[in-house]
Each structure stands twice: as structure tokens, then as C-alpha cells.
Scaffold this motif. Structure first.
Motif, PDB file in Angstrom:
ATOM      1  N   SER A   1       4.099   1.569  -0.891  1.00 32.89           N
ATOM      2  CA  SER A   1       4.988   1.748  -2.045  1.00 32.89           C
ATOM      3  C   SER A   1       4.227   1.954  -3.346  1.00 32.89           C
ATOM      4  CB  SER A   1       5.930   0.551  -2.178  1.00 32.89           C
ATOM      5  OG  SER A   1       5.198  -0.619  -2.459  1.00 32.89           O
ATOM      6  N   ARG A   2       3.053   1.327  -3.467  1.00 35.85           N
ATOM      7  CA  ARG A   2       2.388   1.341  -4.772  1.00 35.85           C
ATOM      8  C   ARG A   2       1.120   2.175  -4.826  1.00 35.85           C
ATOM      9  NH1 ARG A   2       3.296  -5.121  -6.305  1.00 35.85           N
ATOM     10  NH2 ARG A   2       5.344  -5.234  -5.310  1.00 35.85           N
ATOM     11  N   ILE A   3       0.531   2.481  -3.678  1.00 40.51           N
ATOM     12  CA  ILE A   3      -0.752   3.195  -3.709  1.00 40.51           C
ATOM     13  C   ILE A   3      -0.633   4.609  -3.142  1.00 40.51           C
ATOM     14  CG2 ILE A   3      -3.158   3.167  -2.896  1.00 40.51           C
ATOM     15  CD1 ILE A   3      -2.989   0.073  -3.079  1.00 40.51           C
ATOM     16  N   LEU A   4       0.023   4.742  -1.986  1.00 37.83           N
ATOM     17  CA  LEU A   4       0.210   6.084  -1.419  1.00 37.83           C
ATOM     18  C   LEU A   4       1.164   6.859  -2.307  1.00 37.83           C
ATOM     19  CD1 LEU A   4       0.797   5.922   2.449  1.00 37.83           C
ATOM     20  CD2 LEU A   4      -1.193   6.799   1.236  1.00 37.83           C
ATOM     21  N   ASN A   5       0.802   8.075  -2.614  1.00 33.73           N
ATOM     22  CA  ASN A   5       1.672   8.884  -3.459  1.00 33.73           C
ATOM     23  C   ASN A   5       2.370   9.912  -2.570  1.00 33.73           C
ATOM     24  OD1 ASN A   5       2.889   9.911  -5.690  1.00 33.73           O
ATOM     25  ND2 ASN A   5       1.053  10.864  -6.542  1.00 33.73           N
ATOM     26  N   LEU A   6       3.451   9.482  -1.926  1.00 34.69           N
ATOM     27  CA  LEU A   6       4.118  10.346  -0.954  1.00 34.69           C
ATOM     28  C   LEU A   6       5.023  11.366  -1.639  1.00 34.69           C
ATOM     29  CD1 LEU A   6       5.102   7.560   1.603  1.00 34.69           C
ATOM     30  CD2 LEU A   6       3.298   9.268   1.899  1.00 34.69           C
ATOM     31  N   PRO A   7       5.047  12.609  -1.124  1.00 33.74           N
ATOM     32  CA  PRO A   7       5.973  13.597  -1.680  1.00 33.74           C
ATOM     33  C   PRO A   7       7.413  13.114  -1.488  1.00 33.74           C
ATOM     34  CG  PRO A   7       4.466  14.596  -0.073  1.00 33.74           C
ATOM     35  CD  PRO A   7       4.288  13.123   0.012  1.00 33.74           C
ATOM     36  N   PRO A   8       8.331  13.531  -2.363  1.00 33.53           N
ATOM     37  CA  PRO A   8       9.717  13.017  -2.324  1.00 33.53           C
ATOM     38  C   PRO A   8      10.392  13.158  -0.955  1.00 33.53           C
ATOM     39  CG  PRO A   8       9.379  14.347  -4.288  1.00 33.53           C
ATOM     40  CD  PRO A   8       8.127  14.460  -3.477  1.00 33.53           C
TER      41      PRO A   8
ATOM     42  N   TYR B   1       0.836  -1.207   0.000  1.00 32.68           N
ATOM     43  CA  TYR B   1       0.000   0.000   0.000  1.00 32.68           C
ATOM     44  C   TYR B   1       0.868   1.253   0.000  1.00 32.68           C
ATOM     45  CZ  TYR B   1      -3.759   3.212   1.387  1.00 32.68           C
ATOM     46  OH  TYR B   1      -4.653   4.240   1.445  1.00 32.68           O
TER      47      TYR B   1
ATOM     48  N   ARG C   1       9.024  10.321   2.485  1.00 27.08           N
ATOM     49  CA  ARG C   1       8.866   8.905   2.132  1.00 27.08           C
ATOM     50  C   ARG C   1       9.231   7.945   3.255  1.00 27.08           C
ATOM     51  NH1 ARG C   1       7.347   8.522  -2.969  1.00 27.08           N
ATOM     52  NH2 ARG C   1       8.097   9.989  -4.542  1.00 27.08           N
TER      53      ARG C   1
END
Lengths: 321, 321
Positions: A107-114, A105, A117
Motif C-alpha cells: 500500500s505504501r511503497i509499491l506504486n501500482l498503476p490504477p 509494502y 491494484r
């Protein structure tokens, strides 16, 4: 809550298959996969009698078996070893744990700001290993420097957002079962979330069976945060459908030809029903009782007194059916 | 919840007394006692400016001041020392803490069977001292033997009800703020309550202010148990009226001539309103904001930006009123 509106496919009366050979055969023939909660295999370190033979029988009939667990303290590799030590052949690919589900979830779904992380972990090494498997940076977890009392100067440092205690790159707090849970970890988790980190839980089971009794589950690690924050975490274990989606993504099975096997009505069985699997099978060797199964709001298609009652299929075969 | 039905005496709009000399005089003249939450005096170790002078002024006008605190970690004796160290003269008899309230409740209200009089404590020495002051036997608390990890053999012993871990004389679990809270203590508390012990909490505040930020409060120690048990503890701190009854029993004051002073609308002010005190005065130096006070469901009779705004009474007197 009316079961008929929430779970349209629930029969009014789950079928009791223990000792019902023809019923068993009819039921098992419908499915090609079974998603088995590991709780139906053992309790604590005690394997239920007949488990190995039952799994052999299902595999011999060509059924794919996937072992699912909300226990986040062990990694998939740890679980494979545990299954093998109990005499059950298994591979890590057959195992799906809430810590793995959480890592997927993040790594592939949450779109974390750079710059956000990193994960602050409340939990044991199982979570750490699965985060590593997805190359997710983390702090906390089993790091012994967090296993200490809170000190007077910590309050000031935390209040001031001091980077020696609050890593500015943390964008997620992931809460699983942690046998070394303490006040300091709780205070840090709270402040990370207050500063914008995503609040995730591997699972929110309130209890964990061991030695025939119940002990605090992963949910009790989230409970203080839920009280302080007034909000729930996104939970990645069953009955969250995020976990079912991840299982389906990995195994590419036909949901209508899959059966969920579990011992908790309001998590395991609910997980299968909400995931619209073809069938749900409850076993009474765990938390839910016959009364829960027959009278509760969440009812399986069928139930067995114990998993090994599936061995009745053997006698059915021998009797020439 | 409609305020008008639950709190018939709440004015629609609390009166703002900061800078309103005549309003202050009129308000203060109505009361002979004030029950002040200690949170209005200081935050962390920082005394709010003007606090000592304000208390002098009230005492000089013949008002009795009682200091109330939900903080269970200190005893009344500890609190007296703390007040004195900050320059506030006080005696233990003027102080009412949730740990004292809990001890009174256990010794004088709970009717425990003779063989079930022991208390299992989650909390710090303040609770222990107050239990001792009421001659109540206890275990747990600051005992270092509970500050350890749970071991594999503990699960079996707890499940079996082994008296080496589960004292058969325990009839009460009392949960307060414990900076050494851990998994073992949580597991033991759960099993004691499951075996029939009464579930008490000194208080259920979710947060504790320190250094201008919020930290986990005593309620976060009860939260895991509430989740596991599906039931709430009897809470002995504010806003529980058990605490108000104990205060009244001790000080014999006229409720209509008493004013509650506090900084949290839904605990302090609610405590005063439900206790039908003559007045309630909110100060904005703590948790609740002006918006909470003016727009929330629980509203005080009046509010001040800070407690020392009461010093406006001095100018009022000097102006010859």
C-alpha cells in the motif's frame, strides 16, 4: 563469506549468558527495546516454561517488547489472542507479522498503476485480514473456489489469458504459507507473474517448527515459482530489511538501544545484525544449535540456553547487586 | 561453462536443415535409430501437422524410432494408446518414460535393505503402473486418503514417527508430477527423507507445455523438498544419463548410429550430447528458440524449424537423388 567484512560488529565469540548474573545485567541494561521473534516464546502450542515471568521482568524494567513473526497465517489480532490465551498480555500494536509488513509494502511503497491494484494471494486468512486493514483488494487466499483440481479447459483458458481465470486487475502475487496450496493456484500465480505482476513473498523460511519437528514453511510455496521463473520474490519477512524499516517507522525506536532476540542465526540474528541493532541475543530452544551460533557465519552478541535464563537477573537483584 | 570443454563434439554452428534436401539426406543416412522426445510430435492434444507422415518416412527407411518422455503421469501402455489415438502406430516397447526409468532404477540399481523396499509416491497413476510392472510396493500416489488437509494431530503423529502416518518400510520417496500435490504429501515426503529414505525424482523439468503455454512441471514438486533439505534428488528422466543407460540396456543400439531428436536444448539435446550419441537434432516447435540453439551453451548438430521438414527427404528422393 567472511563475517568480519559483512557484519563488522560481530564478536568472534558470542557471550554465553546462561547462569552469568553480572553478564546478564550488563547486557540487558544496554537496551531499552527488544524485538523478540515469537518463536522464542513457544513451539507449536507449547509455551516454554518461564516465558510469562521473563516478559514481566523485562517490562518491569521498562523495556519495550515488540513481537515479530514471519508466520503470515495469522493476523496481528489473531496473534494478540494467541498471546493472551497463553497468559501473555499483549496488544495488536505490539505485534509485527510478515503479512502486515507485506500489506504496508504494497500500500505504501509499491506504486501500482490504477488498473493493477489487486493482489492474488497464496496464503491463509492472516494475509487477507492485513490486506483488508490497508484497504487492498485481493483474490485467491482462502476463497474455496480455488480449492479444486485443475481441469482440461483451465489450461486453454489460462493460456488464452481468459479473464474468468486471470483477473486483468491483478498487479501483485503475494505468496505466504498456504495449507491449501495446489496445482491450480501455482499455475495461476505463475501466469500472473509472467504477465507482469510483482512477485512478493511474506517470508521465505523453508521450514516451520511444530511439535518438536520441522514442517514445510512459507518458502516452500515460493520454491516452485522460483524454479519456474528463475527469479526470487521480494520477501517482506525477516531477514528482509523492508520489515525492519517498517518496524522502525512504526515504533520510532533507537536502533542502537534495541536488541533482537531470536532462535535462528541466519534469519533472526542476521535480521538484527543487518538492521544494525545494538545487540543480538540467540536462544537455543529453536532451530539453531550452539554449534551454529559459535561456529557459523552469522553470530549474535550473546546467547542463552533458553529465554527464561533471563530470570537469572532476579537472583542477581536479590543478591543485592 | 565452456561448451568446448564439456561437449567436445559440439559444432560451433548447428546446421539448419529445413529446406536443405541434400543436407537432410546426408544427415539422416548417418543414423539407424532415433530417440525422439515425444514433445516434438505434439503439444497438449494437438499433433503437429505432418508428424505421422514423417514417422512413416523414417520407419520406411528402416530407422528404429524410440519415443522418450519425461512425463511421468502416463504409463507406457497409456502412451501407446495416446500415440495410436493420434494415428501413430506404436507398441509399449517403443516407449520409454521417466516413470519406467525410475522403476528400473529402484528395482535393479538401488540396493534397498529388505525392510525398506516400499516407495512413497508423489505422482499420478503412470508412476504406479510402472512400479507395479517391476513388482515394487508403494504407498501414496493416487490414494485418495492422502488428498486431504493436514490436521493438528498429524503434526504430533509425524513428529513422533507414528506408523499410522509414516510407514516404517518406506525406503524411497519418488517425486513426479502430481496434480493433487498438497501440504500433507509434502510434509510426509520431507519426513521420510529425513528418516533416511532415498530422494528420487522422475524428472526435474520446471515447466510442462500445454495449449501453447507453460504450466508447472514435475520439478516444481521437488522444488519445496530441495529447499527444505538443501539437497537435490537423483533424477531419472532426461537429461540424467541413468535414463540413457536404461534405454541402451533395453534396445541394444549403437550410440554412434543414434540421433537424439528434441525441442529443449538444455535437457533433450544435452541428454544426447552427454550420452555421446552420433547426432542431435533440435526442432523449434517447443521450448527452445533459434537463439537458444545457435547461441546457447548446449548446441545440437543440426536443427529444423519443425519435425515435418524431414519430409523434404521425399522431394529429394523424387528429384532422383
Amino acid at each position: 563469506m567472511s563475517p568480519s567484512s559483512d557484519y563488522p560488529s560481530i564478536p568472534v565469540s558470542p557471550r554465553h549468558l546462561t547462569g552469568d548474573g553480572p553478564g546478564l545485567r550488563e547486557f540487558v541494561d544496554k537496551y531499552s527495546s527488544s524485538i523478540a521473534m515469537v518463536g522464542v516464546l513457544w513451539s507449536g502450542d507449547h509455551l516454554f516454561p518461564g516465558t510469562v515471568e521473563t516478559l514481566d521482568l523485562l517490562r518491569g524494567k521498562g523495556k519495550r517488547v515488540v513481537f515479530v513473526t514471519n508466520n503470515s497465517t495469522k493476523s496481528r489480532a489473531d496473534y494478540t489472542k494467541k498471546l493472551e490465551s497463553l497468559g501473555i498480555p499483549a496488544t495488536p500494536e505490539e505485534i509485527f507479522s510478515s503479512s502486515y509488513s507485506s500489506s504496508i509494502y504494497i500500500s505504501r511503497i509499491l506504486n501500482l498503476p490504477p488498473q493493477k491494484r489487486k493482489v492474488f494471494v497464496i496464503g491463509e486468512s492472516g494475509i487477507e485480514q492485513e490486506l483488508q486493514s490497508e484497504s487492498i483488494p485481493f483474490i485467491g487466499g482462502t476463497d474455496p473456489s480455488y480449492r479444486r483440481d485443475i481441469k482440461p479447459e483451465d489450461y486453454k483458458a489460462i493460456a488464452a489469458g481468459d479473464s474468468s481465470l486471470l483477473d486483468p486487475e491483478v498487479g501483485v502475487v503475494l505468496v505466504g504459507l498456504d495449507f491449501h496450496f495446489n496445482y491450480l493456484k501455482l499455475a495461476l500465480a505463475y501466469h500472473y507473474i509472467q504477465r507482469g505482476a510483482v512477485f512478493l513473498a511474506t517470508n521465505i523460511d523453508s521450514t516451520l517448527p511444530n511439535s518438536g519437528a520441522l514442517f514445510p514453511g512459507a518458502g516452500t510455496m515460493s520454491a516452485p515459482l522460483i524454479m519456474m521463473l528463475g527469479k526470487d520474490p521480494v520477501a517482506l519477512g525477516k531477514p528482509s530489511q523492508a520489515m525492519m524499516d517498517a518496524i522502525e517507522g512504526k515504533f520510532q525506536f533507537d536502533r542502537k538501544r534495541a536488541c533482537m532476540v531470536g532462535d535462528r542465526a541466519n534469519t533472526d540474528i542476521r535480521f538484527g545484525l543487518e538492521g544494525q541493532l545494538g545487540g543480538t541475543l540467540a536462544v537455543l530452544t529453536g532451530v539453531s544449535t550452539k554449534e551454529d551460533i559459535l561456529g557459523g557465519p552469522v553470530r549474535p552478541s550473546a546467547y542463552l540456553d533458553r529465554l527464561s535464563d533471563l530470570l537469572g537477573l532476579r537472583q542477581e537483584a536479590e543478591a543485592g547487586h
